[in-house]
Design an enzyme around this catalytic site. Structure first.
Site, PDB file in Angstrom:
ATOM      1  N   GLU A   1      -7.732  -5.731 -14.436  1.00 23.29           N
ATOM      2  CA  GLU A   1      -8.022  -4.929 -13.247  1.00 23.29           C
ATOM      3  C   GLU A   1      -8.407  -3.506 -13.628  1.00 23.29           C
ATOM      4  O   GLU A   1      -7.865  -2.924 -14.556  1.00 23.29           O
ATOM      5  CB  GLU A   1      -6.815  -4.902 -12.308  1.00 23.29           C
ATOM      6  CG  GLU A   1      -7.131  -4.292 -10.957  1.00 23.29           C
ATOM      7  CD  GLU A   1      -6.016  -4.484  -9.940  1.00 23.29           C
ATOM      8  OE1 GLU A   1      -6.330  -4.468  -8.735  1.00 23.29           O
ATOM      9  OE2 GLU A   1      -4.851  -4.646 -10.346  1.00 23.29           O
TER      10      GLU A   1
ATOM     11  N   GLU B   1       3.591 -11.189  -8.320  1.00 20.93           N
ATOM     12  CA  GLU B   1       2.166 -11.009  -8.614  1.00 20.93           C
ATOM     13  C   GLU B   1       2.001 -10.490 -10.024  1.00 20.93           C
ATOM     14  O   GLU B   1       2.743  -9.607 -10.464  1.00 20.93           O
ATOM     15  CB  GLU B   1       1.537 -10.035  -7.628  1.00 20.93           C
ATOM     16  CG  GLU B   1       0.075  -9.728  -7.922  1.00 20.93           C
ATOM     17  CD  GLU B   1      -0.524  -8.739  -6.935  1.00 20.93           C
ATOM     18  OE1 GLU B   1      -1.554  -8.113  -7.292  1.00 20.93           O
ATOM     19  OE2 GLU B   1       0.032  -8.574  -5.841  1.00 20.93           O
TER      20      GLU B   1
END
Length: 433
Positions: free
Chosen positions: A242, A237
């Site tokens: 974010e 990932e």
């Protein structure tokens, strides 16, 4: 993810917020980073990483496997992970992916192709070939809309393509940019509606370029743009964009199987402009699902500050050199990106970098899809509702809003989410020729 009982009790007794952003950074930030270090020591699994742990496991293997320009061998598991999210196999090629529908069944072709991006200028040369583009009126073709419960416990109801469009949560504005909103109904009795989408197209190795004008911001928000493989964490990932609440500095993070590390936490050694947070071991299983993250030094790389400059470009490079994330404010986007002939070798220091020397990029990452989502509250944003100490969060959301919990604020203050939207000019995926 399960916290050891003793550590969980210690976290609760000390009252520390569970937040992977609270970790040691540069020495010049000694005061704030002391708080981050303490919080990290008292948490075996950080709240933001609960999100990445569950969200990755719920993503099924995408239908199209592309391995252009890869010179190193790698292994790909044939298993698909977790709950099926509505993908159907493409009929052929890389540009025959089904468009998203409410049921996940194949729809019309995407309408995007290797010729849909800007033609490279004769002034620039590039080893990267455009293989997929999402822009303009056809932006939402080729994505699957996630309409299942939020695995990160956010107070959101993700909706399908039809409901998102009819509810004005998705649209193409007059500038030709894609909009993805959070519902702003004044009060809701349940969860607030939101959007999460994932590309049907998948890639192993590549250059993913996001040009965004605006990203969701404000107390209670938790937006992300990320890249994920099957069988989390086996497929790896890469969190490109974010953060939560009113944060101003982006955090990029990777999560992998055991064996992937950063060779150093020294920014000069890594040739990065950001700060390593949470350690150098990127293995989810060995770090309480934390992985290894890098916080950007730019205070306009996330949230309201990003929006105030008209946004900018994020680029994630994944090739034989490793994995890197770059950020360029609107006023300093490299001309080669604008010309459609990107050349990362000329971009200088990356914000974040995970070199191949200690993390084989084709062993620990494969068959990725790009994902947008905006959740509210959840394990991270709710967990730091009363916390301070991260850039942009000098005053807690509890103090700023006068509401004691994130969930109560979200349910009763729809107007507060007028800025909780993505405005995206394009997402372009390149691979080596």
């Amino acid at each position: 993810m399960h916290l050891p009982t003793t550590l969980l009790l210690l976290v609760l007794s000390q009252g520390f917020p569970v937040d992977a952003q609270f970790s040691a950074g540069h020495i010049v930030k000694r005061t704030a980073d002391r708080f981050h270090t303490v919080a990290l020591k008292h948490s075996a699994g950080l709240a933001r990483d609960i999100r990445t742990a569950f969200k990755g496991m719920l993503v099924a293997q995408p239908p199209v496997r592309v391995s252009v320009g890869i010179t190193k061998p790698y292994c790909v598991s044939s298993k698909s992970g977790g709950v099926h999210s509505g993908f159907q196999p493409a009929t052929n090629g890389t540009n025959s992916n089904p468009s998203p529908t409410t049921s996940g069944k194949p729809g019309k072709p995407t309408g995007t192709s290797t010729s849909s991006g800007a033609s490279p200028s004769s002034t620039f040369t590039s080893d990267w070939k455009l293989v997929q583009s999402y822009a303009g009126n056809s932006f939402f073709n080729g994505w699957t809309f996630w309409d299942q419960p939020d695995p990160t416990h956010g107070t959101v109801q993700y909706v399908n393509s039809d409901d998102a469009s009819s509810g004005n949560l998705t649209s193409i504005n007059s500038a030709g940019n894609a909009i993805m909103r959070v519902d702003t109904t004044p009060q809701v009795s349940g969860n607030r509606k939101s959007v999460r989408i994932q590309t049907n197209f998948s890639y192993t190795g590549g250059l993913v370029v996001l040009d965004s004008v605006h990203m969701p911001t404000g107390c209670g928000t938790w937006p992300a743009f990320w890249s994920n493989g099957p069988n989390w964490p086996a497929g790896g990932e890469i969190d490109i964009v974010e953060g939560v609440n009113d944060y101003t500095n982006n955090q990029a993070t990777i999560h992998t199987n055991p064996g992937c590390n950063m060779p150093s936490s020294n920014t000069n050694t890594l040739d990065i402009s950001g700060s390593v947070v949470g350690g150098t071991n990127c293995a989810a299983a060995q770090t309480g699902n934390q992985g290894c993250g890098v916080r950007a030094s730019q205070t306009n790389s996330f949230g309201a500050a990003f929006n105030s400059i008209g946004g900018g470009v994020y680029a994630m490079q994944w090739d034989n050199s490793g994995v890197s994330v770059f950020f360029f404010p609107r006023s300093s986007i490299p001309a080669d990106i604008t010309a459609g002939a990107p050349n990362p070798d000329n971009w200088g220091a990356a914000t974040a970098r995970w070199p191949a020397s200690s993390c084989n990029p084709f062993q620990f990452f494969q068959d990725h899809s790009a994902i947008f989502d905006t959740t509210l509250c959840g394990d991270w944003a709710s967990g730091v509702w009363g916390a301070t100490g991260v850039p942009g969060q000098e005053q807690s959301c509890a103090q700023r809003t006068g509401v004691s919990t994130c969930e109560a604020f979200v349910a009763n203050n729809g107007a507060a989410f007028s800025e909780a939207y993505w405005e995206v000019k394009s997402v372009k995926i390149y691979q080596t020729k």
